[in-house]
Design an enzyme around this catalytic site. Structure first.
Site, PDB file in Angstrom:
ATOM      1  N   LYS A 166      57.549  51.442  37.736  1.00 36.05           N
ATOM      2  CA  LYS A 166      56.672  51.830  38.847  1.00 36.05           C
ATOM      3  C   LYS A 166      55.689  50.719  39.210  1.00 36.05           C
ATOM      4  CE  LYS A 166      57.099  56.837  38.431  1.00 36.05           C
ATOM      5  NZ  LYS A 166      57.931  57.002  37.209  1.00 36.05           N
TER       6      LYS A 166
HETATM    7  C1  LIG Z   1      59.197  57.717  37.205  1.00 34.74           C
HETATM    8  C2  LIG Z   1      60.127  57.421  36.077  1.00 34.74           C
HETATM    9  C3  LIG Z   1      61.520  57.748  36.127  1.00 34.74           C
HETATM   10  C4  LIG Z   1      62.122  58.483  37.288  1.00 34.74           C
HETATM   11  O1  LIG Z   1      62.206  57.696  38.457  1.00 34.74           O
HETATM   12  P1  LIG Z   1      62.449  58.397  39.869  1.00 34.74           P
HETATM   13  O2  LIG Z   1      62.295  57.316  40.869  1.00 34.74           O
HETATM   14  O3  LIG Z   1      61.394  59.453  39.994  1.00 34.74           O
HETATM   15  O4  LIG Z   1      63.820  58.985  39.843  1.00 34.74           O
HETATM   16  C5  LIG Z   1      62.325  57.362  35.070  1.00 34.74           C
HETATM   17  N1  LIG Z   1      61.819  56.745  33.985  1.00 34.74           N
HETATM   18  C6  LIG Z   1      60.502  56.436  33.883  1.00 34.74           C
HETATM   19  C7  LIG Z   1      60.016  55.772  32.646  1.00 34.74           C
HETATM   20  C8  LIG Z   1      59.612  56.761  34.910  1.00 34.74           C
HETATM   21  O5  LIG Z   1      58.312  56.459  34.789  1.00 34.74           O
END
Ligand SMILES: *Cc1c(COP(=O)(O)O)cnc(C)c1O
Length: 431
Positions: A107
């Site tokens: 993210k």
């Molecule tokens: C947010 C997140 C996901 C999921 O990603 P999406 O884009 O919501 O499908 C998977 N793994 C981790 C560690 C995350 O922080």
């Protein structure tokens, strides 16, 4: 570039409006009116380009009409201040390590890009307030992504005592333009406070408010960058093999960005969306029926989503054609027991330590790869972020990366609030 709403009942927006608003007024998600195909010549020599060069080409296709070239390049290069290497785990399976950024999760890419683009759209002297409710990971990525960006103040609302100590220190120790608000309530209470603030006329008259939600196009589209870079790395390391990408999925923003990449011409043979027990999408692919339900808690908690918000973007991209979607994407699903077994087995067999999310990706590749294929799963976070879970599974101490340790040494600063809106409002009115 113009952006339409997936609900088709809101006015067409330009990039600035789509980024500042986040969600369209009809509650739909913004989609770019066209998705540019990239020329074959780009893919022919992509393996000779750097991550930043590749990302800039992709960014230019999305944002080049709206952001001048030198600025966009600067934003891309600043966002990608870290690498996302593909690391061989075994045979024809690679881990795309997306955890080398400031908060050790993928993210970081979207949050860093969005912060800079939002900063670009602010007029001289203008100030904007970002409100973000978090159950743990989003708050840290947003807080760190926006840290020190001029004109932007960030308020992270989190449920007191309900986030892990490591997560908490990633957004309470930063200072500068980041304020942590510790709410005596649940994550849902935090989210309700944010929603009420956006609807309160007095607050909106006093402050410019926005959200840094993951459905924002400025957080979502930049995630395409590393799919192109993963392909470039595979072309270098595994020439001639067909590439399969496997994405541990929750809200489906990450995989949707990859599907945009495929639409732009990126030669990925197929995708796998890997779920935990929250298997709404898995079942949709099987039955053609979409049945959202309340999420259940699992070891891969960032994927505990019972109604994935980006599902509508996937449908829109495929024109609601289930067969076309099935041709590109297959599903997988793993219980907590299977996730724990995968982490343990992989560690024993290869020495590579997966996090519980990446484990879903690794296992799905292990079960489905053909000999002509090479598989890349997205390792979405560093295993040390899920310290207790991972240490219990492997029965060993896990080394905490220095970046995480630095956060843990910082001094926690937060403002305590109740879940009552009036207290939150009084606080925001006073700043
Ligand atoms: C947010 C997140 C996901 C999921 O990603 P999406 O884009 O919501 O499908 C998977 N793994 C981790 C560690 C995350 O922080």
């Amino acid at each position: 570039m113009k952006y339409y709403s997936t609900n088709k009942k809101a006015p067409i927006a330009n990039l600035q409006e789509a980024v500042v608003k986040g969600l369209a007024s009809d509650k739909g998600l913004f989609m770019p009116e066209k998705i540019k195909k990239l020329p074959q010549s780009f893919f022919d020599t992509i393996e000779n380009l750097s991550f930043q060069e590749i990302a800039y080409t992709v960014a230019d296709a999305f944002f080049g009409e709206d952001v001048e070239a030198a600025t966009l390049k600067h934003i891309v290069y600043e966002t990608l201040s870290f690498d996302t290497p593909a690391v061989k785990v075994k045979d024809n399976i690679y881990s795309l390590e997306l955890f080398h950024g400031p908060t050790l999760a993928f993210k970081d890419v979207g949050a860093r890009f969005m912060a800079r683009l939002l900063g670009y759209f602010l007029k001289e002297g203008e100030e904007i307030n970002v409100l973000v409710a978090t159950s743990g990971d989003t708050g840290s990525a947003v807080a760190n992504g926006f840290l020190g960006v001029k004109g932007i103040r960030v308020f992270v609302l989190y449920p007191k005592g309900k986030v892990s100590p490591i997560q908490e220190c990633q957004f309470t120790t930063l200072g500068q333009n980041i304020t942590a608000l510790e709410v005596d309530g649940t994550f849902d209470d935090c989210q309700a406070l944010v929603k009420s603030a956006f609807m309160d006329p007095e607050l909106n008259a006093k402050h410019k408010l926005t959200s840094a939600n993951s459905i924002n196009v400025a957080r979502f589209l930049p995630q395409a960058f590393y799919y192109f870079y993963a392909y470039a790395q595979m072309k270098r390391m595994e020439p001639g093999r067909e590439v399969v990408m496997c994405v541990p999925s929750g809200n489906f923003g990450n995989i949707t960005a990859g599907l945009f990449g495929k639409y732009m011409g990126l030669p990925i043979k197929r995708f796998i969306a890997s779920n935990n027990s929250n298997d709404i999408f898995f079942k949709y692919l099987q039955t053609g029926e979409y049945n959202p339900k309340p999420s259940v808690a699992t070891l891969a908690n960032a994927m505990d989503v019972g109604d994935p918000s980006n599902f509508v973007r996937v449908l829109d991209l495929y024109n609601n054609d289930l067969d076309a979607l099935r041709a590109d994407v297959s599903g997988a699903r793993y219980s907590d027991e299977e996730i724990a077994n995968t982490v343990e087995q992989c560690y024993k067999e290869t020495g590579y330590l997966l996090d519980p999310h990446g484990a879903c990706g690794y296992q799905a590749l292990k079960e489905s790869l053909q000999p002509s294929e090479v598989g890349v799963f997205l390792e979405t976070a560093h295993p040390a972020k899920f310290l207790a879970t991972v240490e219990t599974i492997i029965g060993e101490k896990v080394i905490i990366p220095e970046k995480l340790q630095t956060f843990m040494k910082g001094k926690k600063q937060s403002i305590e609030l109740t879940k009552d809106f009036n207290g939150f409002k009084t606080y925001l009115m006073s700043i």
